[in-house]
Design a protein around this motif. Sequence first.
Motif, PDB file in Angstrom:
ATOM      1  N   ALA A 176       0.829  -1.210   0.000  1.00  0.00           N
ATOM      2  CA  ALA A 176       0.000   0.000   0.000  1.00  0.00           C
ATOM      3  C   ALA A 176       0.862   1.258   0.000  1.00  0.00           C
ATOM      4  N   ASP A 209       0.748   4.226  -2.771  1.00  0.00           N
ATOM      5  CA  ASP A 209       0.574   5.623  -2.382  1.00  0.00           C
ATOM      6  C   ASP A 209       1.714   6.487  -2.910  1.00  0.00           C
ATOM      7  N   GLY A 249       1.147   7.201  -6.458  1.00  0.00           N
ATOM      8  CA  GLY A 249      -0.181   7.717  -6.781  1.00  0.00           C
ATOM      9  C   GLY A 249      -0.923   6.778  -7.715  1.00  0.00           C
ATOM     10  N   ARG A 290      -3.549  -3.117  -0.882  1.00  0.00           N
ATOM     11  CA  ARG A 290      -4.150  -2.140   0.026  1.00  0.00           C
ATOM     12  C   ARG A 290      -4.851  -2.796   1.222  1.00  0.00           C
TER      13      ARG A 290
END
Length: 165
Positions: free
Chosen positions: A79, A83, A86, A110
């Motif tokens: 995850a 992040d 993006g 995630r």
Amino acid sequence: MKYLLFFVLSMSASLLQAAELPAPQGEVILTVSGNIAHTNGNGVARFDRAMLQDLQQGTITTATPWFEGTHDFSGPLGAALLDAVGAQGATLRVVALNDYAATVPASDLRDLNVVLATHLDGHLMSVRDKGPLFLIYPFDDNPDLFDEVYFGRSVWQIAKIDVGD
């Protein structure tokens, strides 16, 4: 009006810079492409070992079909990688050094606390030992994951990840 235009242009430049990752200083270990917002190359995000270590880390202690017994696999959380780049897609094409590829739902990274292992029992994973990156699921924490579907998604010697739609 002149000051407003300067402010808008300054903010636009700041947003553009926020969408860029720092350039790798060492050997590139992982390249992420596709539907991503943050890059540091020509439409790609390239990571060296130090950049991967700067991401939020996790450890999964589990048995796997590839190693005898239970081991500690540690490295950046999946995850955290998503992040950092993006990632905006629902699927990932995870590609190994030998071009083996598996389609992995981004939701796995995630929601299941998947780790991109760089270390096995505290030791840096070499290519010979399934490194430099090995996608590991928490098999012991969730026995439903201990099946062929997730084994096939557990790519080792990861070199590239392409984020799809």
